[in-house]
Motif scaffolding. Structure first.
Motif, PDB file in Angstrom:
ATOM      1  N   ASP A   1       1.645  -4.384   9.564  1.00 12.40           N
ATOM      2  CA  ASP A   1       0.485  -3.256   9.425  1.00 12.40           C
ATOM      3  C   ASP A   1      -1.002  -3.814   9.661  1.00 12.40           C
ATOM      4  O   ASP A   1      -1.844  -3.196   9.316  1.00 12.40           O
ATOM      5  CB  ASP A   1       0.689  -2.728   8.035  1.00 12.40           C
ATOM      6  CG  ASP A   1       0.346  -3.822   6.778  1.00 12.40           C
ATOM      7  OD1 ASP A   1       0.158  -5.037   7.208  1.00 12.40           O
ATOM      8  OD2 ASP A   1       0.078  -3.487   5.711  1.00 12.40           O
ATOM      9  N   ASP A   2      -1.069  -5.088  10.221  1.00 13.21           N
ATOM     10  CA  ASP A   2      -2.175  -5.297  10.444  1.00 13.21           C
ATOM     11  C   ASP A   2      -2.242  -6.710  11.560  1.00 13.21           C
ATOM     12  O   ASP A   2      -1.332  -7.145  11.857  1.00 13.21           O
ATOM     13  CB  ASP A   2      -2.807  -6.202   9.115  1.00 13.21           C
ATOM     14  CG  ASP A   2      -4.344  -6.403   9.239  1.00 13.21           C
ATOM     15  OD1 ASP A   2      -4.884  -6.006  10.140  1.00 13.21           O
ATOM     16  OD2 ASP A   2      -4.673  -7.138   8.290  1.00 13.21           O
ATOM     17  N   LEU A   3      -3.214  -6.859  12.142  1.00 17.24           N
ATOM     18  CA  LEU A   3      -3.449  -7.897  13.291  1.00 17.24           C
ATOM     19  C   LEU A   3      -5.009  -8.139  13.313  1.00 17.24           C
ATOM     20  O   LEU A   3      -5.673  -7.421  13.612  1.00 17.24           O
ATOM     21  CB  LEU A   3      -2.915  -7.464  14.548  1.00 17.24           C
ATOM     22  CG  LEU A   3      -3.160  -8.304  15.643  1.00 17.24           C
ATOM     23  CD1 LEU A   3      -2.344  -9.581  15.453  1.00 17.24           C
ATOM     24  CD2 LEU A   3      -2.572  -7.687  17.017  1.00 17.24           C
TER      25      LEU A   3
ATOM     26  N   VAL B   1       3.578   0.124  10.420  1.00 17.94           N
ATOM     27  CA  VAL B   1       3.874   0.619   9.146  1.00 17.94           C
ATOM     28  C   VAL B   1       2.328   0.931   8.492  1.00 17.94           C
ATOM     29  O   VAL B   1       1.700   0.103   8.175  1.00 17.94           O
ATOM     30  CB  VAL B   1       4.567  -0.583   8.452  1.00 17.94           C
ATOM     31  CG1 VAL B   1       4.842   0.220   6.882  1.00 17.94           C
ATOM     32  CG2 VAL B   1       5.878  -0.907   9.037  1.00 17.94           C
ATOM     33  N   GLY B   2       2.370   2.158   8.234  1.00 20.49           N
ATOM     34  CA  GLY B   2       1.137   2.489   7.393  1.00 20.49           C
ATOM     35  C   GLY B   2       0.249   3.383   8.196  1.00 20.49           C
ATOM     36  O   GLY B   2       0.500   3.740   9.368  1.00 20.49           O
ATOM     37  N   THR B   3      -0.841   4.001   7.602  1.00 17.57           N
ATOM     38  CA  THR B   3      -1.709   4.721   8.323  1.00 17.57           C
ATOM     39  C   THR B   3      -3.187   4.287   8.591  1.00 17.57           C
ATOM     40  O   THR B   3      -3.515   3.146   8.142  1.00 17.57           O
ATOM     41  CB  THR B   3      -2.011   6.285   7.493  1.00 17.57           C
ATOM     42  OG1 THR B   3      -2.493   5.840   6.329  1.00 17.57           O
ATOM     43  CG2 THR B   3      -0.592   6.725   7.102  1.00 17.57           C
ATOM     44  N   GLN B   4      -3.707   4.805   9.511  1.00 18.40           N
ATOM     45  CA  GLN B   4      -5.310   4.585   9.820  1.00 18.40           C
ATOM     46  C   GLN B   4      -6.143   4.810   8.638  1.00 18.40           C
ATOM     47  O   GLN B   4      -7.183   4.004   8.476  1.00 18.40           O
ATOM     48  CB  GLN B   4      -5.671   5.164  11.112  1.00 18.40           C
ATOM     49  CG  GLN B   4      -6.867   4.617  11.605  1.00 18.40           C
ATOM     50  CD  GLN B   4      -6.952   5.036  13.099  1.00 18.40           C
ATOM     51  OE1 GLN B   4      -6.494   6.117  13.543  1.00 18.40           O
ATOM     52  NE2 GLN B   4      -8.262   4.532  13.864  1.00 18.40           N
ATOM     53  N   ALA B   5      -5.952   5.618   7.779  1.00 16.34           N
ATOM     54  CA  ALA B   5      -6.813   5.854   6.626  1.00 16.34           C
ATOM     55  C   ALA B   5      -6.529   4.772   5.581  1.00 16.34           C
ATOM     56  O   ALA B   5      -7.626   4.657   4.819  1.00 16.34           O
ATOM     57  CB  ALA B   5      -6.590   7.393   6.232  1.00 16.34           C
TER      58      ALA B   5
ATOM     59  N   ALA C   1       0.749  -1.243  -0.001  1.00 18.00           N
ATOM     60  CA  ALA C   1       0.012   0.054   0.068  1.00 18.00           C
ATOM     61  C   ALA C   1       1.012   1.299   0.034  1.00 18.00           C
ATOM     62  O   ALA C   1       2.118   1.311   0.754  1.00 18.00           O
ATOM     63  CB  ALA C   1      -0.925  -0.142   1.301  1.00 18.00           C
ATOM     64  N   GLN C   2       0.326   2.274  -0.597  1.00 20.50           N
ATOM     65  CA  GLN C   2       1.057   3.437  -0.999  1.00 20.50           C
ATOM     66  C   GLN C   2       0.950   4.610  -0.084  1.00 20.50           C
ATOM     67  O   GLN C   2       0.961   5.776  -0.467  1.00 20.50           O
ATOM     68  CB  GLN C   2       1.174   3.958  -2.455  1.00 20.50           C
ATOM     69  CG  GLN C   2       1.679   2.742  -3.261  1.00 20.50           C
ATOM     70  CD  GLN C   2       1.721   3.095  -4.733  1.00 20.50           C
ATOM     71  OE1 GLN C   2       1.113   3.942  -5.150  1.00 20.50           O
ATOM     72  NE2 GLN C   2       2.470   2.490  -5.593  1.00 20.50           N
ATOM     73  N   ASP C   3       0.266   4.487   0.882  1.00 17.12           N
ATOM     74  CA  ASP C   3       0.029   5.686   2.073  1.00 17.12           C
ATOM     75  C   ASP C   3       1.306   6.057   2.452  1.00 17.12           C
ATOM     76  O   ASP C   3       1.351   7.255   3.088  1.00 17.12           O
ATOM     77  CB  ASP C   3      -0.838   5.131   3.209  1.00 17.12           C
ATOM     78  CG  ASP C   3      -0.776   4.033   3.766  1.00 17.12           C
ATOM     79  OD1 ASP C   3       0.280   3.360   3.426  1.00 17.12           O
ATOM     80  OD2 ASP C   3      -1.346   3.540   4.839  1.00 17.12           O
ATOM     81  N   LEU C   4       2.456   5.236   2.552  1.00 21.34           N
ATOM     82  CA  LEU C   4       3.576   5.736   2.757  1.00 21.34           C
ATOM     83  C   LEU C   4       4.279   5.676   1.421  1.00 21.34           C
ATOM     84  O   LEU C   4       4.349   4.803   0.799  1.00 21.34           O
ATOM     85  CB  LEU C   4       4.233   4.776   3.948  1.00 21.34           C
ATOM     86  CG  LEU C   4       3.667   4.852   4.975  1.00 21.34           C
ATOM     87  CD1 LEU C   4       4.639   4.001   6.097  1.00 21.34           C
ATOM     88  CD2 LEU C   4       3.636   6.256   5.817  1.00 21.34           C
TER      89      LEU C   4
ATOM     90  N   ILE D   1      -9.153  -1.311   0.315  1.00 15.46           N
ATOM     91  CA  ILE D   1      -8.215  -0.529   1.022  1.00 15.46           C
ATOM     92  C   ILE D   1      -7.718  -1.092   2.384  1.00 15.46           C
ATOM     93  O   ILE D   1      -8.183  -1.561   3.247  1.00 15.46           O
ATOM     94  CB  ILE D   1      -9.388   0.845   1.551  1.00 15.46           C
ATOM     95  CG1 ILE D   1      -9.920   1.552   0.286  1.00 15.46           C
ATOM     96  CG2 ILE D   1      -8.372   1.947   2.200  1.00 15.46           C
ATOM     97  CD1 ILE D   1      -9.015   2.117  -0.660  1.00 15.46           C
ATOM     98  N   ALA D   2      -6.284  -0.996   2.480  1.00 14.62           N
ATOM     99  CA  ALA D   2      -5.626  -1.554   3.481  1.00 14.62           C
ATOM    100  C   ALA D   2      -5.425  -0.599   4.803  1.00 14.62           C
ATOM    101  O   ALA D   2      -4.498   0.444   4.665  1.00 14.62           O
ATOM    102  CB  ALA D   2      -4.004  -2.134   2.988  1.00 14.62           C
ATOM    103  N   LYS D   3      -6.382  -0.447   5.654  1.00 18.61           N
ATOM    104  CA  LYS D   3      -6.225   0.186   6.643  1.00 18.61           C
ATOM    105  C   LYS D   3      -5.386  -0.386   7.913  1.00 18.61           C
ATOM    106  O   LYS D   3      -5.622  -1.730   8.179  1.00 18.61           O
ATOM    107  CB  LYS D   3      -7.728   0.642   6.997  1.00 18.61           C
ATOM    108  CG  LYS D   3      -8.455   1.423   6.096  1.00 18.61           C
ATOM    109  CD  LYS D   3      -9.750   1.720   6.750  1.00 18.61           C
ATOM    110  CE  LYS D   3     -10.536   2.591   5.537  1.00 18.61           C
ATOM    111  NZ  LYS D   3     -11.804   2.866   6.090  1.00 18.61           N
ATOM    112  N   VAL D   4      -5.012   0.318   8.733  1.00 20.39           N
ATOM    113  CA  VAL D   4      -4.067  -0.084   9.673  1.00 20.39           C
ATOM    114  C   VAL D   4      -4.915  -0.010  11.044  1.00 20.39           C
ATOM    115  O   VAL D   4      -5.283   1.010  11.579  1.00 20.39           O
ATOM    116  CB  VAL D   4      -2.766   0.613  10.199  1.00 20.39           C
ATOM    117  CG1 VAL D   4      -1.829   0.164  11.151  1.00 20.39           C
ATOM    118  CG2 VAL D   4      -1.693   0.653   8.898  1.00 20.39           C
TER     119      VAL D   4
END
Length: 333
Positions: free
Chosen positions: A202-204, A228-232, A108-111, A253-256
């Motif tokens: 980035d996930d659990l 790693v990553g953002t909540q959005a 994911a490219q939020d970073l 949408i990969a949300k953290v």
């Protein structure tokens, strides 16, 4: 070191002399029984009839030789010593294993340019700034794989990191429980007394959180989590295939799950830190409580004194005795 310090490292081996004593006792009784014939046979017939018995009595000499070899071998196994040597002390007491999430969401490219690239750069900075820390690596997606054993030589780990990508994993998905089990096995195999895990994710999943809590409850290791990553969140681009979509055609949408990771960190007493562009996240990944500070020059040269086992040198002296034992006719006369 003088001979006044002579002793045996494993004297219990001398119990193996009991069979040798029984053997010599049997030979002595055999010779004595053969000698009793001289009291029964008339003197006129003794030169003829006792000649064969006397020849057979000489067969006791090879057995005495075997008893000598046995005694010498047992003495060597008992570990005679009178000399001390200095050897380097075992420094592998603390160590860490990186658990790297390689699920598709790490693309994911939020970073920028994506989560995985930022995570790899952070880990490379960590390895460059702390080369004194023994480090291993476990990567996981739908399956977990131990890629680098725990070692102070992190050159292999640094060379491998740039090539790690979710697309090379044999199975898509996310199985951190299997990865944690692999990491604990690496620590155990390296005889690490104070283990530390660095989980880059980035996930659990809620069910995975419970399983990980049970696994870490009796593991006696500390844990740091690099979020790693953002909540959005952001879409997940797949090279040459566009963005990842659900079966219904909706873009994933990969949300953290920040709240879930925070609750997990609190339940496991882990230190959770978000990835940053400076070194503030790196300093949080290796807690000072595990004594991961750089070693002083005198610590590197620390040595311990041990007694030198001289038994192997005695075994060389058995070669001439064994050569005599293989002399033709020695045991068959």
């Amino acid at each position: 070191m003088s001979l006044s310090h002579f002793h045996f490292l494993t004297p219990i081996w001398f119990l193996a002399l009991i069979p040798a004593v029984l053997l010599l006792w049997g030979l002595w009784k055999q010779q004595r029984s053969e000698g009793n014939w001289s009291q029964v046979i008339d003197p006129e017939f003794q030169p003829v009839l006792l000649e064969e018995a006397q020849a057979q009595s000489q067969n006791a000499l090879p057995f005495l030789g075997l008893a000598l070899i046995w005694l010498w071998a047992i003495t060597a196994l008992a570990g005679p010593t009178w000399k001390q040597v200095k050897i380097p002390a075992n420094e592998t007491e603390t160590g860490s294993v990186i658990i790297l999430d390689l699920s598709l969401s790490m693309l994911a490219q939020d970073l920028k340019p994506n989560r995985l690239t930022q995570a790899r750069l952070t880990l490379l900075d960590l390895l460059n700034q702390h080369p004194e820390v023994p480090m291993g690596l476990v990567a996981y997606a739908g399956s977990a794989h131990a890629l680098v054993p725990v070692s102070k030589d992190n050159a292999t780990l640094k060379a491998l990191l740039p090539y790690l990508n979710p697309l090379i994993m044999p199975r898509y998905g996310s199985d951190p429980v299997a990865a944690f089990k692999k990491a604990l096995q690496l620590l155990k195999g390296a005889h690490i007394k104070q283990g530390h895990l660095i989980w880059v994710t980035d996930d659990l999943d809620p069910e995975q959180a419970k399983a990980l809590q049970n696994l870490l409850h009796n593991a006696q290791v500390s844990l740091s989590i690099l979020r790693v990553g953002t909540q959005a969140g952001a879409p997940i681009p797949i090279p040459q295939q566009g963005v990842l979509k659900e079966d219904q055609g909706q873009v994933v949408i990969a949300k953290v799950p920040v709240a879930r990771l925070t609750a997990f960190a609190q339940a496991t007493h882990a230190h959770l830190t978000p990835i940053t562009l400076d070194n503030s996240d790196i300093e949080q990944l290796l807690p000072s409580g595990l004594n991961f500070a750089k070693q002083k020059p005198e610590a590197k040269s620390k040595q311990v004194i041990q007694w030198l086992n001289m038994g192997p040198y005695l075994l060389w002296l058995l070669i001439p005795l064994l050569a005599v034992g293989f002399r033709r006719g020695w045991l068959s006369r």
